[in-house]
Design an enzyme around this catalytic site. Sequence first.
Site, PDB file in Angstrom:
ATOM      1  N   LYS A   1       2.861 107.460  -9.198  1.00  0.00           N
ATOM      2  CA  LYS A   1       1.553 107.535  -8.531  1.00  0.00           C
ATOM      3  C   LYS A   1       0.683 106.353  -8.962  1.00  0.00           C
ATOM      4  O   LYS A   1       0.670 105.981 -10.149  1.00  0.00           O
ATOM      5  CB  LYS A   1       0.879 108.855  -8.904  1.00  0.00           C
ATOM      6  CG  LYS A   1      -0.440 109.115  -8.185  1.00  0.00           C
ATOM      7  CD  LYS A   1      -0.984 110.497  -8.550  1.00  0.00           C
ATOM      8  CE  LYS A   1      -2.284 110.807  -7.838  1.00  0.00           C
ATOM      9  NZ  LYS A   1      -2.824 112.138  -8.195  1.00  0.00           N
TER      10      LYS A   1
ATOM     11  N   SER B   1      -3.853 115.352  -4.400  1.00  0.00           N
ATOM     12  CA  SER B   1      -3.898 113.927  -4.177  1.00  0.00           C
ATOM     13  C   SER B   1      -2.576 113.200  -4.359  1.00  0.00           C
ATOM     14  O   SER B   1      -2.430 112.066  -3.892  1.00  0.00           O
ATOM     15  CB  SER B   1      -4.940 113.303  -5.103  1.00  0.00           C
ATOM     16  OG  SER B   1      -4.553 113.469  -6.458  1.00  0.00           O
TER      17      SER B   1
ATOM     18  N   SER C   1      -3.363 118.643  -7.863  1.00  0.00           N
ATOM     19  CA  SER C   1      -2.780 117.493  -7.168  1.00  0.00           C
ATOM     20  C   SER C   1      -1.294 117.251  -7.353  1.00  0.00           C
ATOM     21  O   SER C   1      -0.728 116.411  -6.655  1.00  0.00           O
ATOM     22  CB  SER C   1      -3.524 116.226  -7.558  1.00  0.00           C
ATOM     23  OG  SER C   1      -4.718 116.150  -6.823  1.00  0.00           O
TER      24      SER C   1
END
Length: 485
Positions: free
Chosen positions: A79, A154, A178
């Site tokens: 990420k 997210s 997330s």
Amino acid sequence: MTDLSSLTITSARAALDAGELTSLALTEALLARIEQTEPSVKAFLTVTAELAIAQARAADATRGAATHSPLHGIPLAIKDVIATEGVRTTCSSRILENFAPPYNATVMERLNAAGAVMLGKLNCDEFAMGSSTESSAYQTTGNPWDLARVPGGSSGGSAAAVAAGQALGTLGTDTGGSIRQPAALCGISGLKPTYGRVSRYGLIAYGSSLDQIGPMAWTVADVALMLQVLAGHDPRDGTSANLPVPDYSAALTGDLRGLRVGVPSEYFVEGMEPGVEQATRTAIEVLRDLGAEIVPVSLPYTKYALPTYYIIAPAEASANLARFDGVRYGPREPGESMWDQIELTRGHRFGAEVRRRIMLGTYALSAGYYDAYYKRAQQVRTLIKRDFEQAFTQVDIIAAPTSPSVAFPIGQKTDDPLAMYLSDVCTLPINLAGVPGLVVPCGFSENLPVGLQLIGRPFDEATLLRAGDAYQRSTDWHTRRPALG
Ligand code: GLN
């Protein structure tokens, strides 16, 4: 060998160890898969193909050494809120456009030392604020099960990359859901470890008292292999716990007899899609069939978690994001005075959701409002934490839904922040309490994946992983693959 992009880490490990596969062949196959699927999935912000090939070659050259990590030669992706030395790390924000950190996050050092291969950096909501990956300044990621729908967020890029067969495992981060919500919406497994289990050093902070980095992959067995490498004390993170790390793979015994599983009525919230509730309840019955004892529990302060989180997380975000001023990191907008430059840089380069959070947080922390909002929220947070402490005197783990809905259409909630915030009602309390949460795929509703959330005692990821793995030994949801190009 079958399609390499549908392998799990565990099956790739076996093929690598048996000499039937090289890391280079696997890495090249995944890079080809990325090239083929990225035009529609858009999970990656940066593909580090050259680095990946070099790391794969190095892994192949050192394979067969007496001992090596289970992630040796395994291609993963990260990420874009996790610092990678010399590799662009944007937090999906224009304010860090082309920012290349001068150092690695501790988790990257650990993956590198383990011989893992990095395929690239993954799209997410800007500074991890969101539940759909739509607040990224760069692109909207599609859900591989239905490209017109969001992958969740997210860590939407991290979930979509696994589901699309672009990487065998990914790192996500979870401040309020997330890792777990996108894992559920993309039909994969994902773990938010206990706060303090995995070092946050080099994670670009959103809500520092809530953030955790964690693994995402098809199976719980894979998640366990990744956690083994990620977990452990780090003196560079003052909140990192100095506790021994158990052997997570050894904990996967398949035996759930006598395990007490709590089911909190508060998590079957009003407005939950019936298909989600049904898949979740059926999954809990599977745990019962495997020998677990199902016990109703109550977490009465659950209803305050959402407002509490939306004071604490923005308050911490407003402080954390103060450092992005165009002077210390990233590009700077021209202006007459220093103050103009800072204002223009922050005004133009933070997106709408990030600016909303900064304003909410600054307000909650300002003189005259601090006691009414921030202090009060911290007090309620303690009550929420006590709910869990109380429940864990009666049960070993808690089973609950992950998200009230399946993946929703792109654009559906972008104009309605409150509707977006509601996607996290079932995941936020876990971060406020600091306890671990694991998601496993548990069925489909309207042809879209549903995830079961298992919540554990602090630092008892091993029991969660044992339960999730036992569930996967007797179900096949984690073997389903989207029909993507
Ligand atoms: N959706 C939540 C938020 O926007 C949680 C995000 C996260 O866990 N990073 O704050």
